[in-house]
Design a protein around this motif. Structure first.
Motif, PDB file in Angstrom:
ATOM      1  N   GLU A  17       0.786   2.785   9.137  1.00  0.00           N
ATOM      2  CA  GLU A  17       0.915   1.327   9.186  1.00  0.00           C
ATOM      3  C   GLU A  17       2.270   0.861   8.646  1.00  0.00           C
ATOM      4  O   GLU A  17       2.779  -0.192   9.031  1.00  0.00           O
ATOM      5  N   SER A  18       2.847   1.642   7.749  1.00  0.00           N
ATOM      6  CA  SER A  18       4.112   1.225   7.119  1.00  0.00           C
ATOM      7  C   SER A  18       5.338   1.710   7.864  1.00  0.00           C
ATOM      8  O   SER A  18       6.469   1.378   7.483  1.00  0.00           O
ATOM      9  N   MET A  19       5.132   2.459   8.951  1.00  0.00           N
ATOM     10  CA  MET A  19       6.281   3.061   9.639  1.00  0.00           C
ATOM     11  C   MET A  19       7.257   2.012  10.172  1.00  0.00           C
ATOM     12  O   MET A  19       8.462   2.218  10.175  1.00  0.00           O
ATOM     13  N   GLY A  20       6.747   0.876  10.606  1.00  0.00           N
ATOM     14  CA  GLY A  20       7.642  -0.137  11.162  1.00  0.00           C
ATOM     15  C   GLY A  20       8.136  -1.151  10.150  1.00  0.00           C
ATOM     16  O   GLY A  20       8.800  -2.132  10.513  1.00  0.00           O
ATOM     17  N   VAL A  21       7.823  -0.935   8.867  1.00  0.00           N
ATOM     18  CA  VAL A  21       8.189  -1.881   7.821  1.00  0.00           C
ATOM     19  C   VAL A  21       9.479  -1.419   7.149  1.00  0.00           C
ATOM     20  O   VAL A  21       9.567  -0.278   6.686  1.00  0.00           O
ATOM     21  N   VAL A  22      10.470  -2.284   7.113  1.00  0.00           N
ATOM     22  CA  VAL A  22      11.737  -1.953   6.445  1.00  0.00           C
ATOM     23  C   VAL A  22      11.508  -1.982   4.941  1.00  0.00           C
ATOM     24  O   VAL A  22      11.172  -3.022   4.371  1.00  0.00           O
ATOM     25  N   LEU A  28       0.828  -1.206   0.000  1.00  0.00           N
ATOM     26  CA  LEU A  28       0.000   0.000   0.000  1.00  0.00           C
ATOM     27  C   LEU A  28       0.862   1.256   0.000  1.00  0.00           C
ATOM     28  O   LEU A  28       0.548   2.236  -0.703  1.00  0.00           O
ATOM     29  N   ARG A  29       1.933   1.242   0.765  1.00  0.00           N
ATOM     30  CA  ARG A  29       2.809   2.426   0.811  1.00  0.00           C
ATOM     31  C   ARG A  29       3.481   2.655  -0.540  1.00  0.00           C
ATOM     32  O   ARG A  29       3.602   3.813  -1.000  1.00  0.00           O
ATOM     33  N   GLU A  30       3.924   1.596  -1.176  1.00  0.00           N
ATOM     34  CA  GLU A  30       4.550   1.737  -2.498  1.00  0.00           C
ATOM     35  C   GLU A  30       3.563   2.303  -3.512  1.00  0.00           C
ATOM     36  O   GLU A  30       3.913   3.160  -4.332  1.00  0.00           O
ATOM     37  N   ILE A  31       2.324   1.820  -3.479  1.00  0.00           N
ATOM     38  CA  ILE A  31       1.315   2.325  -4.420  1.00  0.00           C
ATOM     39  C   ILE A  31       1.035   3.793  -4.142  1.00  0.00           C
ATOM     40  O   ILE A  31       0.882   4.599  -5.077  1.00  0.00           O
ATOM     41  N   LEU A  32       0.976   4.150  -2.857  1.00  0.00           N
ATOM     42  CA  LEU A  32       0.742   5.550  -2.499  1.00  0.00           C
ATOM     43  C   LEU A  32       1.857   6.443  -3.020  1.00  0.00           C
ATOM     44  O   LEU A  32       1.609   7.526  -3.572  1.00  0.00           O
ATOM     45  N   ASP A  33       3.100   5.995  -2.873  1.00  0.00           N
ATOM     46  CA  ASP A  33       4.249   6.820  -3.259  1.00  0.00           C
ATOM     47  C   ASP A  33       4.530   6.792  -4.753  1.00  0.00           C
ATOM     48  O   ASP A  33       4.914   7.807  -5.340  1.00  0.00           O
TER      49      ASP A  33
END
Length: 520
Positions: free
Chosen positions: A513-518, A156-161
């Motif tokens: 939600e993605s803050m703790g994901v490397v 989700l973070r990759e799609i957002l960015d």
């Protein structure tokens, strides 16, 4: 004088027998299933299409019926194009029809005889199949749910960015889940060289095995004796195998060393290393078993998700209805989880319909093969014949799925069975789809794949709107759903899409939600 006459007679008899046998090559015996007219020697080879083969297989099924045959030089293919035939031959008679055809280019040269997908039905296959079942059955695979949740947050973070890299992000999602499960480490970047090599390598193997030259070497074994300058695909296949073996062997030995040193994380390779100590199979065999799991896990899921996104562009009413269900059940304050699955029946329908509408394995990958002669519907199936699971034709059967080219999750209203349970249903008309294969060769990762699709689809719909790109006049540019890539596994040709966060609150939730994901 008697001796020379005897020699001449013997030579004449041998020549006559050779001509007789040669004349039978390419002919369809009267007791075989029907099929298109054949030519001597070639049989139906000249009629095999060089692209979009699933459409020709569909056309032949409409002309010759749900069980027909193709004569390909010395090889016989029996094409199964309805659910009843699949259930009877591949499921109920799995002890007869679970072998593999000899694939000289694909298995012997490209894979060194090791690729699990193409491995013959014997002791080695049964050993690795049992191990895979222990690690990936419906209960064991629940251990991988935290991995799926983690990877979906990064997705989700990759799609957002970077929404312009949607296919690359989907491939990273499925590949990282696979490497996490198999080797114990994540693929955190979509440009990871190992990820790129997996997809390119599998694509290259698919392409070379589907060339006309490769087919001739499969269907006319005598041609294998030709020197490499006359059969350049042999050299290409060996080069592909060397690159692939180097990668898979390095990945396996790295995981095996971590197991021996006690620094490992629980993963499939740890179980494989433990089994190696008991059964004594080689590092090369282990490397290709793990690599085959990696290929299967990386490719089908990402391709299906890419097809789903295309469907959302083409059928916006489905997207609206799915998002209404998510908003009603989940709201905007949290992401969907697997615990919500029973409360999201329309999303479950989207998963099933994605697998039906754009099947990544149009002909269920590699054909099964018969290890002894059999009979079906009064037709003879010879020993050694290949059996093709004609997935696309079954999925596009208007009697089974009315208006089949329309994406309709409503088809599966009330269907709460998993794909695995559906495949086991004794009533073949109740099976949802055939993407994961059938019988004893059904995909081992079926439970993991279905959960990965549900998590990704539900979360992407919770987070984003998927819209077509616009031309200079502001009109939508709609992709053609019938334009597919070529190979053993397919996906839609690249298309443009606008991906927009549904609101600011959801965008912030994705970031949190993605803050703790490397991710680097």
């Amino acid at each position: 004088m008697g001796a020379p006459i005897l020699v001449y007679a013997l030579c004449a008899a041998v020549l006559f027998e050779a001509i007789r046998r040669l004349s039978r090559i390419g002919r369809r015996p009267a007791d075989f299933p029907p099929g298109p007219p054949t030519l001597p020697i070639l049989g139906n080879i000249h009629q095999l299409p060089t692209s979009q083969g699933h459409l020709q297989f569909q056309k032949w099924a409409q002309e010759y019926g749900p069980v027909y045959s193709l004569i390909l030089g010395t090889q016989v293919l029996i094409v199964l194009s309805n659910d009843v035939a699949i259930k009877e031959l591949l499921d109920k008679r799995g002890g007869i029809h679970s072998d593999r055809l000899e694939m000289y280019i694909g298995q012997t040269l490209c894979s060194g005889g090791y690729r699990f997908l193409m491995l013959g039905y014997g002791d080695n296959w049964r050993m690795f199949r049992r191990l895979g079942h222990q690690l990936l059955n419906v209960q064991s695979s629940k251990a991988y749910v935290p991995y799926q949740i983690l990877e979906s947050k990064q997705l989700l973070r990759e799609i957002l960015d970077r929404p312009d890299l949607i296919l690359e992000s989907l491939r990273r999602y499925s590949n990282s889940l696979s490497t996490h499960m198999i080797y114990g480490w994540r693929t955190v970047r979509h440009d990871d060289p190992r990820l790129l090599q997996v997809f390119k390598g599998f694509s290259d193997v698919g392409k070379i095995t589907q060339t006309g030259a490769s087919a001739f070497l499969d269907f006319f074994p005598i041609l294998r004796w030709l020197p490499e300058f006359m059969t350049p695909m042999k050299r290409q296949a060996k080069e592909l195998h060397k690159k692939e073996m180097d990668m898979y062997l390095n990945l396996w030995l790295e995981a095996k060393q971590s197991y021996k040193s006690g620094t490992y994380k629980d993963c499939i390779c740890v179980s494989l290393a433990q089994q190696q100590e008991k059964n004594g199979f080689t590092d090369e065999q282990a490397a290709y078993v793990a690599g085959s799991f990696l290929e299967a896990g990386s490719d089908t899921t990402s391709s299906t998700l890419y097809g789903f996104i295309q469907a959302m562009i083409l059928f916006p009413e489905v997207q609206r209805k799915a998002q209404e269900e998510i908003d009603r059940v989940i709201g905007s304050d949290r992401l969907p989880t697997l615990d919500d699955e029973d409360s999201l029946p329309y999303i479950r329908g989207c998963v099933k319909e994605s697998l039906r509408w754009m099947p990544t394995a149009l002909l269920a990958g590699v054909p099964h093969a018969s290890n002894r002669e059999d009979e079906y519907l009064g037709y003879r199936i010879p020993a050694g014949a290949g059996l093709v699971n004609n997935v696309y034709t079954i999925h596009m059967d208007p009697q089974r799925y009315p208006d089949p080219r329309t994406f309709k999750p409503e088809r599966f209203e009330g269907d709460m069975a998993s794909a695995a349970d559906s495949a086991l249903n004794p009533d073949p008309s109740q099976r949802d789809h055939y993407v994961f294969g059938s019988g004893r060769r059904i995909c081992l990762g079926i439970h993991v794949a279905e959960r990965s699709l549900f998590i990704a689809i539900s979360r992407m719909l919770w987070a984003f709107d998927f819209l077509p790109e616009l031309d200079s006049a502001g009109k939508p540019i709609l992709p053609d759903p019938n334009k597919l890539t070529e190979g053993l596994s397919v996906l839609p040709e690249k298309f443009g899409v606008q991906i927009i966060p549904r609101d600011e609150a959801r965008a912030r939730r994705i970031i949190d939600e993605s803050m703790g994901v490397v991710m680097q």
